[in-house]
Every structure is written in C-alpha cells, then in structure tokens.
Design an enzyme around this catalytic site. Structure first.
Site, PDB file in Angstrom:
ATOM      1  NE  ARG A  25      -3.987  -1.924   2.301  1.00  0.00           N
ATOM      2  CZ  ARG A  25      -4.376  -2.402   3.480  1.00  0.00           C
ATOM      3  NH1 ARG A  25      -4.029  -1.784   4.590  1.00  0.00           N
ATOM      4  NH2 ARG A  25      -5.125  -3.482   3.557  1.00  0.00           N
ATOM      5  NE  ARG A  29      -7.412   5.715   2.997  1.00  0.00           N
ATOM      6  CZ  ARG A  29      -8.267   5.180   3.860  1.00  0.00           C
ATOM      7  NH1 ARG A  29      -9.253   5.912   4.356  1.00  0.00           N
ATOM      8  NH2 ARG A  29      -8.121   3.916   4.248  1.00  0.00           N
ATOM      9  NE  ARG A  38     -10.281   7.796  -2.185  1.00  0.00           N
ATOM     10  CZ  ARG A  38     -10.460   6.802  -1.340  1.00  0.00           C
ATOM     11  NH1 ARG A  38      -9.420   6.108  -0.930  1.00  0.00           N
ATOM     12  NH2 ARG A  38     -11.659   6.499  -0.884  1.00  0.00           N
ATOM     13  CG  ASP A  75      -9.663  -3.132  -3.969  1.00  0.00           C
ATOM     14  OD1 ASP A  75     -10.489  -4.065  -3.872  1.00  0.00           O
ATOM     15  OD2 ASP A  75      -9.246  -2.514  -2.975  1.00  0.00           O
ATOM     16  CE1 TYR A 152     -13.091  -7.571   2.310  1.00  0.00           C
ATOM     17  CE2 TYR A 152     -11.526  -9.234   1.564  1.00  0.00           C
ATOM     18  CZ  TYR A 152     -11.827  -8.128   2.346  1.00  0.00           C
ATOM     19  OH  TYR A 152     -10.860  -7.582   3.157  1.00  0.00           O
TER      20      TYR A 152
END
Length: 344
Positions: A25, A29, A38, A75, A152
């Site tokens: 990652r 952010r 973003r 992702d 998921y």
C-alpha cells in the site's frame, strides 16, 4: 538489464548486502499527493479504473522515496466486479458487494473469460507504468488469492472472522468450491494479462489465509496458490511469483516448496529469526516490519528495522512491512525506515 534490478535478483535467490525495499500500500492516503489525485478522480473505484491517474499514484511513492519496486494501484475486489458482482465502497467503512450464498447467486456470475472488458483499464495502467518507471524499478502486478476474494464475495463485506465464508464452506461445499474454482481461473487470466502488459513480478495476497486451519489451509489457501503459480509459469516461463498467506504462522514453513512461489511474504506476527531458520531456507522471503512503526517512528522503528535486516542477511530478502501501511502513517517515518535499511 531487467536481470540487474535489485528486486529481481532477490527473487532469483541472490543474497544482497542491502536488501531491495518496497511497501505494501505504498501508494495510499498517508501521502498528500495521493489524496490530491484521489480527489481529482472522484472516488476510489474511479481512481482504479482511470489508467492515467492510477499510474500517477503508483509513481508517486517511487518519486518521493526511490523504492526498488512499484506495485500496480488496483484492488483485489476488481475480479468479483469483473465476474458480475456489484461492488461499491462506503466511505469510512470499506467495500460492499452483492453476496454469493446460493446456486442462483453463483449462476449470475459471468465466465472467467469475460473479465477483460471490465479490467482492460488495469492492463493499460500496467502498460503506462512499464514505460514510465525508472529503469531500476521493478513493476509488480497482483491479485487477491481465491480464498480471500471469496470471503468478501460470500459475506458482501470484510468480516473479522470470515464467518460467512467458513459457514458456506461447511454447509454447501460444492457451491463454495465452484466459486473458488471460478475465482482461480479468473485470477490466472487476470495476472497473465498483467504480465503481458509489462508486470515483471506478480504477488498473490491471501490476507485471510490465517483463518483456514488444518486441511482447509492446504485445500483452500495452499492449493489455489499452487494452481495459479503453475499456470502462470507455464504461460510465462521465468515470471517470479510472491505468495502472501498472511497469519499462516507455522504453515509458512514449506509454503514455497509446496506452491512453487519464488518468495514468501511474511506478516509481522512471526519472529524474523524463526522465519530465517524455517522459511528463508527455501528461498527468498519478504517482510516483515510492523506497520505501526510507520505511525510511531523513533528509535523503535530503527531498532526493529535493523533487527529484521540482520536476521535475514544470510539469504535472499526483500524488505517490506508485515502488512499494508496505514492512512495515519507519517511520510517521514517511511524515509527513516528506508535510510535505516540502506545504511544512511
């Protein structure tokens, strides 16, 4: 020459005085430049599917830190979406998907061969990166492992214990295994297209492997990774594969030999000295600094970084975190980690 890249040398089994380094990652952010891009994209999925902007955020940590590798910005849940599941992200809460809990739900999914129309922007991102990355930087493609992706798809969201997936596995094994087989087939095609577009290494993220116990780990974590790795190496001889069965614990031992991966990524729940003696003996390992150090910094970060480098110095090692960097990390702590690894 590609063979001279530090990361590829480690994956080929070469011991190096200074290990190559990148972070899971690393485009994220915690970086102000990522947040700005973003915002320009509008939302997370729009960023994933905008090839120019996804390439831009992939390049940002390379410009800032000079990592030895860049990992494609995408992702793991793009595969379910490409198979026909609904996917959306709830701000502050994470992903949501339409659920697969019955044969009727499964019947709505498309075949693996249909994923590429949705995923073509991802391959274009890889092509842009293969042109724009510095010549010394290795480009890593990736996908989620079938078990983790299935958790998921079955629950419709992330869960603390993967309970819905375990329940389906026990109550309707045939449906569960059909879903895993579909994800496995799609993942092979997806990673193969990434390699054709310019990815030099691929990584299989099995974030929830640790919740599979006993024989279930062998059948649903190890075996799909083996199938994917074998198929990719048949299609693309020489392509290195990194496997990350997170929280596998003792099952890290022998994982490389059993699956054929070239490198085993380690989470930070395992002791580096233990991993050097029991896992690195089979080849390259990656890891495994705790992500919290990117928040807290200080001497503890320096000490733990040095300990990990020292533990793995006698064999091939890629320095990384034991999990992804968190949004509250301090960019200066990342630089401190890099300087410590590189002896600055």
């Amino acid at each position: 020459m590609a063979g001279q890249k530090k990361l590829l040398r480690a994956l080929a089994g070469e011991k190096q005085d200074v290990p190559p380094i990148w972070m899971m990652r690393q485009a994220g952010r915690y970086l102000p430049e990522y947040r700005a891009t973003r915002a320009e994209a509008g939302d997370f999925l729009s960023l994933c599917y905008n090839s120019d902007l996804a390439a831009e955020v992939t390049l940002q940590p390379i410009r800032r830190y000079g990592f030895d590798a860049a990992i494609l910005f995408a992702d793991i849940l793009l595969i379910p979406q490409a198979l026909g599941a609904d996917l959306w992200f709830v701000t502050g809460e994470g992903p949501r998907l339409s659920t697969i809990t019955t044969e009727a739900d499964f019947a709505k999914l498309g075949p693996a061969s249909d994923i590429h129309e949705t995923l073509n922007p991802i391959y274009e991102t890889v092509r842009i990166l293969s042109r724009e990355l510095p010549s010394e930087t290795t480009l890593i493609g990736f996908a989620g492992a079938p078990w983790t992706v299935a958790t998921y798809m079955i629950a419709g969201r992330g869960t603390p214990d993967q309970g819905p997936a375990h329940a389906l596995r026990e109550e309707n094994t045939a449906l569960f295994e059909a879903l895993l087989a579909r994800i496995t087939e799609a993942t092979i095609d997806y990673l193969s297209k990434q390699i054709e577009a310019g990815a030099e290494v691929v990584k299989i993220f099995d974030s929830w492997a640790g919740s599979l116990k006993g024989e279930a780990f062998q059948k649903y974590a190890l075996e799909p990774c083996r199938q994917i790795t074998a198929a990719l190496k048949e299609r693309h001889p020489g392509i290195p594969v990194i496997g990350f069965p997170r929280e596998a614990g003792e099952k890290y031992v022998g994982f490389a030999k059993a699956t054929g991966v070239d490198c085993v990524a380690l989470d930070n729940s395992v002791d580096p000295e233990w991993a050097a003696a029991n896992v690195q003996v089979d080849g390259c390992v990656q890891g495994n600094l705790a992500s919290r150090h990117m928040v807290t910094g200080g001497q503890d970060l320096v000490d733990d970084t040095r300990r990990i480098v020292e533990a793995f110095k006698n064999g091939p090692h890629i320095f990384n975190l034991g999990h992804g960097i968190t949004p509250d990390a301090d960019p200066d702590n990342v630089q401190l980690m890099i300087d410590t690894v590189r002896g600055g």
